[in-house]
Design a protein around this motif. Sequence first.
Motif, PDB file in Angstrom:
ATOM      1  N   GLN A  37      22.484  21.346 100.028  1.00 33.36           N
ATOM      2  CA  GLN A  37      22.746  21.924 101.349  1.00 33.36           C
ATOM      3  C   GLN A  37      22.812  20.828 102.409  1.00 33.36           C
ATOM      4  O   GLN A  37      23.685  20.863 103.274  1.00 33.36           O
TER       5      GLN A  37
ATOM      6  N   GLN B 174      20.917  32.180  92.175  1.00 26.65           N
ATOM      7  CA  GLN B 174      21.883  32.749  91.249  1.00 26.65           C
ATOM      8  C   GLN B 174      21.767  32.035  89.906  1.00 26.65           C
ATOM      9  O   GLN B 174      21.139  30.977  89.804  1.00 26.65           O
TER      10      GLN B 174
ATOM     11  N   TYR C 183      19.905  31.674 101.043  1.00 25.78           N
ATOM     12  CA  TYR C 183      20.836  31.749  99.920  1.00 25.78           C
ATOM     13  C   TYR C 183      20.020  32.168  98.696  1.00 25.78           C
ATOM     14  O   TYR C 183      19.215  31.389  98.173  1.00 25.78           O
TER      15      TYR C 183
ATOM     16  N   TYR D 265      27.252  20.965 100.565  1.00 22.31           N
ATOM     17  CA  TYR D 265      27.940  21.589  99.434  1.00 22.31           C
ATOM     18  C   TYR D 265      27.899  23.116  99.476  1.00 22.31           C
ATOM     19  O   TYR D 265      28.518  23.766  98.640  1.00 22.31           O
ATOM     20  N   ASP D 266      27.210  23.661 100.449  1.00 19.19           N
ATOM     21  CA  ASP D 266      27.187  25.112 100.622  1.00 19.19           C
ATOM     22  C   ASP D 266      28.303  25.596 101.555  1.00 19.19           C
ATOM     23  O   ASP D 266      28.461  26.793 101.754  1.00 19.19           O
ATOM     24  N   LYS D 267      29.093  24.682 102.089  1.00 22.89           N
ATOM     25  CA  LYS D 267      30.167  25.041 103.022  1.00 22.89           C
ATOM     26  C   LYS D 267      31.508  24.951 102.323  1.00 22.89           C
ATOM     27  O   LYS D 267      31.764  23.943 101.655  1.00 22.89           O
ATOM     28  N   PRO D 268      32.353  25.879 102.403  1.00 19.21           N
ATOM     29  CA  PRO D 268      32.199  27.145 103.116  1.00 19.21           C
ATOM     30  C   PRO D 268      31.515  28.227 102.289  1.00 19.21           C
ATOM     31  O   PRO D 268      31.243  29.305 102.793  1.00 19.21           O
ATOM     32  N   ASP D 269      31.198  27.938 101.011  1.00 18.00           N
ATOM     33  CA  ASP D 269      30.685  28.974 100.118  1.00 18.00           C
ATOM     34  C   ASP D 269      29.316  28.591  99.568  1.00 18.00           C
ATOM     35  O   ASP D 269      29.213  27.701  98.718  1.00 18.00           O
ATOM     36  N   PRO D 270      28.239  29.263 100.005  1.00 20.52           N
ATOM     37  CA  PRO D 270      26.900  28.949  99.501  1.00 20.52           C
ATOM     38  C   PRO D 270      26.774  29.098  97.979  1.00 20.52           C
ATOM     39  O   PRO D 270      25.962  28.425  97.359  1.00 20.52           O
ATOM     40  N   ASN D 271      27.592  29.931  97.387  1.00 20.54           N
ATOM     41  CA  ASN D 271      27.537  30.117  95.928  1.00 20.54           C
ATOM     42  C   ASN D 271      27.851  28.831  95.173  1.00 20.54           C
ATOM     43  O   ASN D 271      27.448  28.672  94.021  1.00 20.54           O
ATOM     44  N   HIS D 272      28.562  27.925  95.814  1.00 18.95           N
ATOM     45  CA  HIS D 272      28.933  26.669  95.159  1.00 18.95           C
ATOM     46  C   HIS D 272      27.702  25.834  94.784  1.00 18.95           C
ATOM     47  O   HIS D 272      27.762  25.032  93.846  1.00 18.95           O
TER      48      HIS D 272
END
Length: 181
Positions: A4, A162, A159, A8-15
């Motif tokens: 973070q 997952q 977040y 690396y959470d931009k634009p998708d935190p799932n990444h």
Amino acid sequence: MAGQVLGYDKPDPNHLYNLSDAELDAVKNKLLALKPNIRKIWSTGGELTNLFENHEVVAAMGWPLMTNQLRQANFPVGETIPEENTTGWIDHLMITAGSDNKELAYQFLEYMIEAQTQKKITDVTGYAPANPEAAKFMTAEQQKNLHLANVDEYQKRIYFWQNVPRRAKYNEIWNEVKAAQ
């Protein structure tokens, strides 16, 4: 968290849960650069609480259990979510498909989610209740400390964990960081 900090959470935190080898190398380098600032990589909530009480640490990543334990001990403590946001998880109670006594299990689950039971669980664990009606049985201070007045806003900053498809690689990086001198 290092992912973070590196964005690396931009634009998708799932990444965060599926980083490339190059991104994991950058995370490892960031963690290694920060390692001199680390007093201890703790493993239990009680250990972290003790580190604070013994004045061995002044800041740490944790969760409300430790914050609320320290508050109950009248230890001056606060919590914040960094500008990069944070990660979190939710614990679950489940009934297995092969359960011999599903009706009793359902009764137990029903009891566990009652508002008064959730209040009692919160008193012991410091965790936010799953049943929002539990707030009726809490003091204003408890509600504030558990962010019950703004649950939706609070959770936008978290977040939730997952599945990590390459968990072995993440563990390899983490073990290298812990072993580094």
